[in-house]
Write an enzyme that holds these catalytic residues in place. Structure first.
Site, PDB file in Angstrom:
ATOM      1  N   THR A 176      -3.041  -5.637   3.111  1.00 32.98           N
ATOM      2  CA  THR A 176      -4.398  -6.051   3.444  1.00 32.98           C
ATOM      3  C   THR A 176      -4.397  -7.371   4.208  1.00 32.98           C
ATOM      4  OG1 THR A 176      -5.299  -4.897   1.567  1.00 32.98           O
ATOM      5  CG2 THR A 176      -6.498  -6.849   2.253  1.00 32.98           C
ATOM      6  N   ARG A 204     -10.997   7.011  -2.627  1.00 30.24           N
ATOM      7  CA  ARG A 204     -10.632   5.856  -3.462  1.00 30.24           C
ATOM      8  C   ARG A 204     -11.098   4.559  -2.788  1.00 30.24           C
ATOM      9  NH1 ARG A 204      -7.353   1.026  -2.496  1.00 30.24           N
ATOM     10  NH2 ARG A 204      -6.623   0.302  -4.503  1.00 30.24           N
ATOM     11  N   VAL A 205     -11.757   3.711  -3.538  1.00 27.91           N
ATOM     12  CA  VAL A 205     -12.193   2.418  -3.007  1.00 27.91           C
ATOM     13  C   VAL A 205     -11.449   1.320  -3.759  1.00 27.91           C
ATOM     14  CG1 VAL A 205     -14.148   0.877  -2.663  1.00 27.91           C
ATOM     15  CG2 VAL A 205     -14.469   3.347  -2.442  1.00 27.91           C
ATOM     16  N   GLY A 206     -10.875   0.392  -3.023  1.00 29.18           N
ATOM     17  CA  GLY A 206     -10.129  -0.706  -3.646  1.00 29.18           C
ATOM     18  C   GLY A 206     -10.994  -1.934  -3.860  1.00 29.18           C
ATOM     19  N   ASP A 207     -10.332  -3.056  -4.079  1.00 24.06           N
ATOM     20  CA  ASP A 207     -11.042  -4.307  -4.356  1.00 24.06           C
ATOM     21  C   ASP A 207     -11.557  -4.994  -3.088  1.00 24.06           C
ATOM     22  OD1 ASP A 207      -8.241  -4.664  -3.692  1.00 24.06           O
ATOM     23  OD2 ASP A 207      -8.540  -6.797  -4.062  1.00 24.06           O
ATOM     24  N   THR A 227      -5.258  -9.987  -2.016  1.00 29.08           N
ATOM     25  CA  THR A 227      -4.406  -8.845  -1.666  1.00 29.08           C
ATOM     26  C   THR A 227      -3.557  -8.485  -2.867  1.00 29.08           C
ATOM     27  OG1 THR A 227      -2.576  -8.060  -0.325  1.00 29.08           O
ATOM     28  CG2 THR A 227      -2.733 -10.451  -0.603  1.00 29.08           C
ATOM     29  N   GLY A 228      -3.433  -7.203  -3.133  1.00 29.85           N
ATOM     30  CA  GLY A 228      -2.632  -6.778  -4.272  1.00 29.85           C
ATOM     31  C   GLY A 228      -3.095  -5.435  -4.777  1.00 29.85           C
ATOM     32  N   GLY A 230      -5.239  -3.159  -6.017  1.00 32.27           N
ATOM     33  CA  GLY A 230      -6.696  -3.252  -6.051  1.00 32.27           C
ATOM     34  C   GLY A 230      -7.330  -2.932  -7.386  1.00 32.27           C
TER      35      GLY A 230
HETATM   36  N1  ASP Z   1      -5.967  -4.677  -2.348  1.00 32.74           N
HETATM   37  C1  ASP Z   1      -5.778  -3.550  -1.450  1.00 32.74           C
HETATM   38  C2  ASP Z   1      -6.299  -2.306  -2.086  1.00 32.74           C
HETATM   39  O1  ASP Z   1      -6.057  -2.112  -3.266  1.00 32.74           O
HETATM   40  C3  ASP Z   1      -4.366  -3.321  -1.078  1.00 32.74           C
HETATM   41  C4  ASP Z   1      -3.682  -4.475  -0.448  1.00 32.74           C
HETATM   42  O2  ASP Z   1      -3.914  -5.628  -0.811  1.00 32.74           O
HETATM   43  O3  ASP Z   1      -2.860  -4.218   0.442  1.00 32.74           O
HETATM   44  O4  ASP Z   1      -6.885  -1.493  -1.403  1.00 32.74           O
END
Ligand code: ASP
Length: 310
Positions: A176, A204-207, A227-228, A230
């Site tokens: 991200t 799917r929806v992330g953070d 980033t991480g 999610g």
């Molecule tokens: N946080 C992002 C997600 O879970 C992934 C990422 O940080 O690369 O969609």
């Protein structure tokens, strides 16, 4: 005049020194530098934190090296579904989009949702219709295709695994992108954009598009882009948690960001990192992974472009 500064990230993960060629390392660093300087120049000319973070994130979206815009990862259906959000700490205005396809710069769509709609969050077909109405640039699927991302997906498609970006270890890479900035007026903003996770389920929806989880800004406390993994950032409401520790516990930016990444997130098995800024233009960039693509620049001359930890 207020001190001003900007910080950006291109994802955290299993980034170990020696893992990539020096050419590749240089390519990442120069992409970070271009985005950093473009955002910084806006601040330097008296522009707003919102414009600076949008500009930096747009350039990272345009680079195939990062998992956002061009270079977004493939989902389980072999498609690209992107998420983005932006927040203005001076007035708590926010805009977010999720499950969008074919949009060249998702962060600009999120900004338009913030500035040109009555809503905060548009998803799927509604977000796409809004993009068409506001004449956003669309690209063919081939524009988003990247052989490296496609190989990543081929290795795990048809399994139940879903994978984050930036390493060879399954479940340990995040790609991200994000930016936080403090402008000459002492206003702060945060922007985050992502393709999500390789082989993620359709829908799917992330953070990253969730205000408070992967992105947050409030002049009273801080602006944060995460980033991480999610799912853990959502459960930990990570970006807002940093703001809460500052507001309710009186912690410094550095102490709050570090407490969230190195203790509270780890306690729920979450891995990743964040960048944070406050109205004094102080910056914090903690991560609990081996590395995080990151860079920052301040009007007092401080500057850093880094990948690894330690
Ligand atoms: N946080 C992002 C997600 O879970 C992934 C990422 O940080 O690369 O969609």
């Amino acid at each position: 005049m207020n001190k001003y500064s900007i910080a950006i990230h291109g994802g955290a993960g299993t980034l170990v020194k020696g893992m990539m060629t020096s050419e590749k390392e240089q390519a990442y660093k120069s992409s970070l530098e271009i985005a950093l300087n473009a955002g910084y120049e806006i601040l330097n000319h008296g522009g707003s934190a919102v414009d600076a973070v949008e500009k930096a994130v747009r350039l990272l979206e345009d680079s195939p090296l990062f998992n956002a815009g061009k270079g977004s990862v493939f989902n389980a259906s072999g498609e690209h579904e992107m998420d983005a959000s932006i927040m203005d700490g001076s007035n708590l205005k926010a805009g977010a989009v999720s499950m969008i396809q074919g949009i060249k710069n998702p962060i600009t769509l999120a900004k338009d949702v913030m500035q040109k709609s009555e809503h905060v969050f548009l998803a799927g077909n509604g977000a796409m219709e809004f993009a068409r109405a506001h004449e956003h640039v669309f690209e063919e699927a081939s524009y988003f295709h990247d052989d490296f991302r496609h190989d990543q997906w081929q290795k795990i498609k048809d399994t139940d695994n879903f994978q984050l970006d930036h390493s060879d270890k399954i479940d340990s890479k995040f790609g991200t992108v994000g930016a936080v900035a403090c402008d000459q007026n002492g206003n702060i903003a945060a922007a985050t954009s992502t393709g999500g996770m390789t082989n993620k389920r359709f829908g799917r929806v992330g953070d990253s598009p969730m205000i408070g989880a992967g992105n947050y800004a409030n002049n009273k406390t801080c602006a944060v882009s995460c980033t991480g993994s999610g799912e853990y950032f959502i459960k930990g409401v990570v970006a807002y948690d940093v703001a809460c520790l500052i507001e309710h516990k009186g912690m410094s930016l550095e102490a709050a960001a570090s407490e969230v990444i190195h203790r509270r997130l780890l306690e729920i098995n979450g891995d990743g990192g964040l960048i944070a800024i406050n109205t004094k233009a102080e910056i914090s960039m903690p991560f609990n992974t081996e590395g995080m693509y990151r860079a920052c620049k301040a009007s007092n001359g401080e500057e850093l472009i880094a990948i690894y930890g330690g």
